[in-house]
Design a protein around this motif. Structure first.
Motif, short mmCIF file in Angstrom:
data_model
loop_
_atom_site.label_atom_id
_atom_site.label_comp_id
_atom_site.label_asym_id
_atom_site.label_seq_id
_atom_site.Cartn_x
_atom_site.Cartn_y
_atom_site.Cartn_z
N ARG A 121 28.53 6.42 -16.29
CA ARG A 121 27.40 7.05 -17.00
C ARG A 121 27.62 8.55 -17.14
NH1 ARG A 121 23.95 3.84 -14.17
NH2 ARG A 121 23.56 5.47 -12.64
N GLN A 122 28.09 9.16 -16.03
CA GLN A 122 28.32 10.60 -16.04
C GLN A 122 29.39 10.99 -17.05
OE1 GLN A 122 28.85 11.88 -12.00
NE2 GLN A 122 28.27 13.96 -12.46
N ARG A 123 30.47 10.17 -17.10
CA ARG A 123 31.55 10.46 -18.07
C ARG A 123 31.04 10.38 -19.49
NH1 ARG A 123 34.86 8.38 -14.28
NH2 ARG A 123 34.47 6.21 -14.83
N VAL A 124 30.20 9.37 -19.78
CA VAL A 124 29.62 9.22 -21.12
C VAL A 124 28.75 10.43 -21.44
CG1 VAL A 124 27.96 7.88 -22.49
CG2 VAL A 124 29.75 6.70 -21.20
N GLU A 125 27.92 10.84 -20.47
CA GLU A 125 27.03 11.99 -20.68
C GLU A 125 27.83 13.27 -20.94
OE1 GLU A 125 24.38 12.17 -17.31
OE2 GLU A 125 23.48 10.24 -17.85
N LEU A 126 28.93 13.47 -20.17
CA LEU A 126 29.76 14.67 -20.35
C LEU A 126 30.40 14.66 -21.74
CD1 LEU A 126 31.52 14.95 -16.86
CD2 LEU A 126 29.86 16.55 -17.82
N THR A 127 30.86 13.49 -22.18
CA THR A 127 31.47 13.38 -23.50
C THR A 127 30.43 13.67 -24.58
OG1 THR A 127 32.90 11.67 -22.61
CG2 THR A 127 32.81 11.83 -24.99
N GLU A 128 29.23 13.09 -24.41
CA GLU A 128 28.16 13.31 -25.39
C GLU A 128 27.76 14.78 -25.44
OE1 GLU A 128 25.04 10.57 -24.42
OE2 GLU A 128 26.06 8.89 -25.42
N ARG A 129 27.67 15.41 -24.24
CA ARG A 129 27.27 16.82 -24.20
C ARG A 129 28.33 17.70 -24.89
NH1 ARG A 129 26.06 17.73 -18.78
NH2 ARG A 129 24.25 16.42 -19.09
N ALA A 130 29.60 17.38 -24.68
CA ALA A 130 30.69 18.14 -25.32
C ALA A 130 30.59 18.01 -26.84
CB ALA A 130 32.04 17.65 -24.82
N LEU A 131 30.28 16.79 -27.30
CA LEU A 131 30.14 16.54 -28.74
C LEU A 131 28.95 17.33 -29.30
CD1 LEU A 131 31.23 14.84 -31.12
CD2 LEU A 131 29.66 13.03 -30.44
N LEU A 132 27.83 17.31 -28.57
CA LEU A 132 26.63 18.06 -29.00
C LEU A 132 26.93 19.55 -29.08
CD1 LEU A 132 23.62 16.44 -27.09
CD2 LEU A 132 24.10 16.32 -29.53
N LYS A 133 27.65 20.06 -28.07
CA LYS A 133 27.98 21.51 -28.06
C LYS A 133 28.85 21.87 -29.26
CE LYS A 133 27.36 22.77 -23.25
NZ LYS A 133 27.97 22.93 -21.93
N ALA A 134 29.79 20.97 -29.59
CA ALA A 134 30.66 21.21 -30.75
C ALA A 134 29.83 21.24 -32.03
CB ALA A 134 31.73 20.13 -30.83
N ARG A 135 28.85 20.31 -32.13
CA ARG A 135 27.98 20.29 -33.33
C ARG A 135 27.12 21.54 -33.38
NH1 ARG A 135 26.57 13.97 -32.94
NH2 ARG A 135 28.25 13.22 -34.27
N LEU A 136 26.59 21.94 -32.23
CA LEU A 136 25.73 23.13 -32.16
C LEU A 136 26.49 24.38 -32.62
CD1 LEU A 136 22.87 24.12 -31.19
CD2 LEU A 136 23.97 24.69 -29.02
N ALA A 137 27.78 24.43 -32.24
CA ALA A 137 28.62 25.58 -32.60
C ALA A 137 28.80 25.70 -34.12
CB ALA A 137 29.98 25.46 -31.93
N GLU A 138 28.58 24.59 -34.85
CA GLU A 138 28.72 24.61 -36.31
C GLU A 138 27.46 25.14 -37.01
OE1 GLU A 138 29.91 20.81 -37.80
OE2 GLU A 138 31.65 20.70 -36.46
N LEU A 139 26.35 25.26 -36.26
CA LEU A 139 25.10 25.76 -36.86
C LEU A 139 25.11 27.28 -36.93
CD1 LEU A 139 22.37 23.60 -35.02
CD2 LEU A 139 23.49 23.11 -37.19
N SER A 140 24.42 27.80 -37.93
CA SER A 140 24.28 29.25 -38.02
C SER A 140 23.24 29.68 -36.98
CB SER A 140 23.79 29.65 -39.42
OG SER A 140 22.45 29.22 -39.58
N PRO A 141 23.23 30.97 -36.58
CA PRO A 141 22.23 31.43 -35.61
C PRO A 141 20.80 31.09 -36.06
CG PRO A 141 23.89 33.12 -35.93
CD PRO A 141 24.18 32.04 -36.93
N ARG A 142 20.53 31.19 -37.37
CA ARG A 142 19.19 30.90 -37.89
C ARG A 142 18.86 29.40 -37.73
NH1 ARG A 142 15.01 34.11 -38.40
NH2 ARG A 142 15.36 35.31 -40.27
N GLN A 143 19.86 28.53 -37.98
CA GLN A 143 19.64 27.09 -37.82
C GLN A 143 19.38 26.74 -36.35
OE1 GLN A 143 23.30 25.80 -39.66
NE2 GLN A 143 22.28 25.24 -41.57
N VAL A 144 20.08 27.43 -35.45
CA VAL A 144 19.85 27.21 -34.01
C VAL A 144 18.42 27.61 -33.65
CG1 VAL A 144 20.52 27.92 -31.66
CG2 VAL A 144 22.29 27.47 -33.38
N GLU A 145 17.98 28.73 -34.23
CA GLU A 145 16.61 29.22 -33.98
C GLU A 145 15.58 28.18 -34.46
OE1 GLU A 145 14.74 33.67 -34.55
OE2 GLU A 145 16.67 33.20 -35.50
#
Length: 199
Positions: A121-145
């Motif tokens: 479960r932890q490995r799946v969560e870490l993989t999902e979190r890494a994927l989410l962080k990668a997606r978040l990095a593609e957003l502009s600062p305004r989109q993050v806001e």
């Protein structure tokens, strides 16, 4: 995928290995924590079962070393009566379980099964979190806001007012952000925002 079994008493190591393998659990035995650490196993074991008291590095020190190395492998400690305080300390520092000697075979098998499930479960969560962080990095600062405010429960109109934008612009930002975050709906976006540590 195997279980790493660490025990300095070779007779106990042999009998534990035989017990686990008789239940279909593949085992890699080690006579010391050092020999286990020296071998960078790839893939890593699904679970580490270690005696707490060993001549050089203790099971507790091993667990601390694994934590320091960023390993998410669950650690189960086997402990004598005099080591309970130490074992409780180890749990507080992240060990998965401790089992008192003499232990019931079923108790050990159950604990290993739960540790493997938890580790998966932890490995799946870490993989999902890494994927989410990668997606978040593609957003502009305004989109993050906008994402942060949507996750807090603000409507498009309220966000527009807060950020001094038109409602139409907020709708566009929101649509883009939902798409880039691969959020199926608002509830999914809120879950993702929580996983990313948004307040």
């Amino acid at each position: 995928m195997t279980i790493a079994l660490i025990e300095d008493d070779e007779a106990i190591l042999r009998s534990l290995s035989m017990l686990l393998e008789s239940r279909g659990i593949p085992v890699k035995p080690y006579v010391s924590a050092e020999s286990f650490l020296a071998e960078s196993a790839a893939p890593p074991p699904q679970c580490v079962v270690s005696d707490i008291r060993m001549p050089a590095m203790s099971g507790m020190e091993l667990q601390q070393e694994l934590k320091k190395r960023g390993s998410a492998v669950p650690v189960i400690l086997i402990t004598g009566h005099g080591d309970i305080a130490m074992a409780v300390q180890a749990i507080k520092q992240g060990a998965f379980d401790f089992i008192e000697k003499p232990f019931d075979d079923e108790r050990l098998i159950d604990s290993i099964s739960q540790a493997i499930e938890s580790g998966d479960r932890q490995r799946v969560e870490l993989t999902e979190r890494a994927l989410l962080k990668a997606r978040l990095a593609e957003l502009s600062p305004r989109q993050v806001e906008v994402m942060r405010l949507v996750a807090k429960g603000f409507s498009n109109k309220e966000i527009a007012h807060k950020l001094n934008l038109s409602s139409r612009t907020v709708e566009n930002y929101r649509a883009w952000m939902m798409e880039k975050m691969a959020a199926k709906n608002l509830a999914d976006l809120v879950r993702k925002a929580i996983a990313l540590g948004f307040e």
